[in-house]
Scaffold this motif. Structure first.
Motif, PDB file in Angstrom:
ATOM      1  N   GLN A 278       0.813  -1.256  -0.041  1.00  0.00           N
ATOM      2  CA  GLN A 278      -0.076  -0.032   0.098  1.00  0.00           C
ATOM      3  C   GLN A 278       0.807   1.403  -0.047  1.00  0.00           C
ATOM      4  O   GLN A 278       0.739   2.141  -0.724  1.00  0.00           O
ATOM      5  CB  GLN A 278      -0.806   0.109   1.396  1.00  0.00           C
ATOM      6  CG  GLN A 278      -2.193  -0.778   1.039  1.00  0.00           C
ATOM      7  CD  GLN A 278      -3.029  -0.712   2.461  1.00  0.00           C
ATOM      8  OE1 GLN A 278      -2.791  -1.060   3.489  1.00  0.00           O
ATOM      9  NE2 GLN A 278      -3.728   0.366   2.383  1.00  0.00           N
ATOM     10  N   LEU A 285       0.951   7.812   1.818  1.00  0.00           N
ATOM     11  CA  LEU A 285       0.325   7.120   3.251  1.00  0.00           C
ATOM     12  C   LEU A 285       1.547   7.038   4.376  1.00  0.00           C
ATOM     13  O   LEU A 285       1.206   6.631   5.179  1.00  0.00           O
ATOM     14  CB  LEU A 285      -0.213   5.881   2.394  1.00  0.00           C
ATOM     15  CG  LEU A 285      -1.356   5.646   1.993  1.00  0.00           C
ATOM     16  CD1 LEU A 285      -1.570   4.197   1.592  1.00  0.00           C
ATOM     17  CD2 LEU A 285      -2.567   6.187   2.752  1.00  0.00           C
ATOM     18  N   ARG A 345      -3.132  -0.692  10.841  1.00  0.00           N
ATOM     19  CA  ARG A 345      -3.958  -0.294   9.411  1.00  0.00           C
ATOM     20  C   ARG A 345      -3.555   1.181   9.164  1.00  0.00           C
ATOM     21  O   ARG A 345      -3.629   2.132  10.051  1.00  0.00           O
ATOM     22  CB  ARG A 345      -5.293  -0.464   9.813  1.00  0.00           C
ATOM     23  CG  ARG A 345      -5.877  -1.790  10.139  1.00  0.00           C
ATOM     24  CD  ARG A 345      -7.289  -2.074  10.118  1.00  0.00           C
ATOM     25  NE  ARG A 345      -8.026  -0.832  10.429  1.00  0.00           N
ATOM     26  CZ  ARG A 345      -9.201  -0.808  11.275  1.00  0.00           C
ATOM     27  NH1 ARG A 345      -9.581  -2.046  11.933  1.00  0.00           N
ATOM     28  NH2 ARG A 345     -10.009   0.348  11.336  1.00  0.00           N
ATOM     29  N   ASP A 347      -5.657   2.946   7.366  1.00  0.00           N
ATOM     30  CA  ASP A 347      -6.935   3.583   7.081  1.00  0.00           C
ATOM     31  C   ASP A 347      -7.620   3.945   8.376  1.00  0.00           C
ATOM     32  O   ASP A 347      -8.700   4.545   8.428  1.00  0.00           O
ATOM     33  CB  ASP A 347      -8.059   2.819   6.162  1.00  0.00           C
ATOM     34  CG  ASP A 347      -8.288   1.397   7.110  1.00  0.00           C
ATOM     35  OD1 ASP A 347      -7.655   1.266   8.280  1.00  0.00           O
ATOM     36  OD2 ASP A 347      -9.256   0.389   6.712  1.00  0.00           O
ATOM     37  N   ARG A 348      -6.800   3.880   9.380  1.00  0.00           N
ATOM     38  CA  ARG A 348      -7.427   4.123  10.730  1.00  0.00           C
ATOM     39  C   ARG A 348      -7.073   5.600  11.045  1.00  0.00           C
ATOM     40  O   ARG A 348      -6.110   6.179  10.693  1.00  0.00           O
ATOM     41  CB  ARG A 348      -6.616   3.270  11.842  1.00  0.00           C
ATOM     42  CG  ARG A 348      -7.114   3.580  13.172  1.00  0.00           C
ATOM     43  CD  ARG A 348      -6.325   2.847  14.237  1.00  0.00           C
ATOM     44  NE  ARG A 348      -5.915   1.455  13.962  1.00  0.00           N
ATOM     45  CZ  ARG A 348      -6.674   0.677  14.344  1.00  0.00           C
ATOM     46  NH1 ARG A 348      -7.709   0.842  15.019  1.00  0.00           N
ATOM     47  NH2 ARG A 348      -6.251  -0.716  14.350  1.00  0.00           N
ATOM     48  N   ASN A 349      -8.077   6.353  11.811  1.00  0.00           N
ATOM     49  CA  ASN A 349      -7.804   7.769  12.446  1.00  0.00           C
ATOM     50  C   ASN A 349      -7.184   7.389  13.759  1.00  0.00           C
ATOM     51  O   ASN A 349      -7.639   7.072  14.754  1.00  0.00           O
ATOM     52  CB  ASN A 349      -9.128   8.434  12.710  1.00  0.00           C
ATOM     53  CG  ASN A 349      -8.933   9.799  12.977  1.00  0.00           C
ATOM     54  OD1 ASN A 349      -7.536  10.443  13.396  1.00  0.00           O
ATOM     55  ND2 ASN A 349     -10.095  10.647  13.269  1.00  0.00           N
TER      56      ASN A 349
END
Length: 413
Positions: A278, A285, A345, A347-349
């Motif tokens: 990713q 990212l 992860r 995609d986590r806040n």
């Protein structure tokens, strides 16, 4: 090993140091306010309790003197400082640092040094940080091409903050090796099997070096961070000892935190090839990877505090004058705060993590550490997409410093 109720927990157990997170989970569930007798510490493991202790500077003091005799090392009792070294430190460094002071002294110190870490000032260093990162990557590639061993910590994660801090402080490149050696000795002296005599010698050497640097900058100021700190403002000037202590703190804390942040991030990513891919596909990212690393595997696992009064938490009474260790690493894995906290992860806040502390003691160098770590991960993802392990990593033998002393890697063309 110590017990509270039905829970046994030894902060210095090698199994805890290797992977503390399952042990933290037991504490959060069964003994969220845990009293350890060897060493004598009260451990807080839930997110809300840790945040409470770190925010409440009135009841949970950062001044180590509040908790009595600190000649021993509660995190690794086998490496306690000898009496002569403790007496010498008490005489030579009587001042408080940003980490070990409370208001109003902390407020005064923080105000003085904050201007040196203003966001706009730190942002100006990003191009230079990326140049340094690219240069270190060039050296990594050259070593790999020559068939030499490559170690992420030794060759990349450790030199990066050392070079950056040295340049920030206007220290000649020829003294970087001294900087690194002194910093390593100061940290290693607190670890299991550490050499406390060497630590004390390096503390004296680095203090003398910064004393001379402060005198020079007062006579001939430049554009570096030390010059900014010695320049008077509306509130006057910092004393010489305050300046020396802050410079030492900046060197040691800045080096260790960033080195561990980068190595922990790479370790986590190499364990998760899909997440690594990713990052390769979308280097932007890297910012998310840095924040998730700070939450998932924080470089600092705990921040010591001392109670100034009796404190009641969950029907447990912590006495006045007790040493308390809010476990930041445990708080950042609390399922009451995050969904599936043991998953890494992108995609986590992760913005609620407290890896840099919270409240008045929030890490003043957090923007610099984040910038260095982002540059490091982006560069590795772009220039070493086939990065892989090349040997067994060696962890730092500490329950509060989470990182690696060695992380062998392989870089393919």
């Amino acid at each position: 090993m110590t017990e509270t109720g039905t829970v046994a927990f030894d902060l210095n157990d090698p199994d805890v140091i290797a992977d503390p997170y399952p042990h933290y989970a037991r504490l959060r569930e069964h003994a969220s306010v845990h009293h350890s007798t060897a060493p004598d510490l009260w451990l807080l493991s839930r997110y809300d309790d840790v945040v409470l202790a770190l925010r409440d500077a009135t009841r949970f003091s950062s001044d180590p003197g509040t908790g009595g005799d600190f000649a021993d090392n509660p995190f690794n009792p086998s490496t306690s400082l000898p009496g002569w070294a403790t007496r010498l430190i008490d005489r030579v460094l009587p001042t408080r640092t940003l980490l070990t002071s409370d208001p109003p002294e902390h407020t005064r110190l923080r105000k003085k040094v904050s201007r040196a870490f203003a966001p706009r000032r730190i942002a100006q260093w990003e191009p230079r940080i990326r140049e340094i990162t690219e240069s270190l990557m060039d050296e990594l590639a050259d070593r790999a091409a020559r068939g030499e061993s490559v170690d992420l910590v030794r060759d990349f994660a450790s030199p990066l903050p050392t070079i950056v801090i040295a340049e920030l402080m206007g220290i000649p490149a020829a003294r970087r090796d001294d900087f690194k050696r002194w910093s390593d000795h100061l940290i290693d002296g607190l670890l299991t099997g550490g050499d406390t005599r060497r630590m004390a010698t390096s503390a004296a050497a680095i203090s003398l070096f910064f004393a001379r640097t402060v005198r020079q900058r007062r006579r001939h100021p430049g554009e570096d961070l030390v010059s900014l700190l010695v320049t008077p403002d509306a509130d006057g000037v910092l004393g010489t000892m305050d300046l020396i202590v802050f410079c030492v703190l900046l060197l040691v804390a800045g080096n260790e935190t960033t080195t561990n942040l980068v190595s922990n991030a790479v370790h986590a990513l190499l364990d998760r090839p899909a997440v690594w891919q990713q990052l390769i596909a979308e280097p932007g990212l890297a910012a998310a990877a840095v924040e998730e690393t700070l939450r998932y595997d924080s470089p600092g696992q705990g921040l010591l505090r001392c109670t100034t009064t009796e404190v009641r938490l969950h029907e447990v009474v912590i006495p006045a004058g007790a040493r308390v260790l809010p476990l930041v690493g445990s708080a950042n894995r609390d399922p009451g705060r995050w969904d599936a906290p043991d998953e890494f992860r992108l995609d986590r806040n992760s913005n609620d993590h407290i890896a840099f502390g919270v409240g008045i003691h929030y890490c003043i160098g957090n923007a610099l550490a984040r910038m260095e770590a982002r540059a490091a991960l982006e560069t590795l993802a772009r220039r070493a997409p086939a990065l892989s392990r090349a040997g067994h990593p060696i962890r730092i033998p500490s329950p509060v410093l989470r990182g690696f002393r060695s992380l062998p890697i392989r870089i393919e063309p």
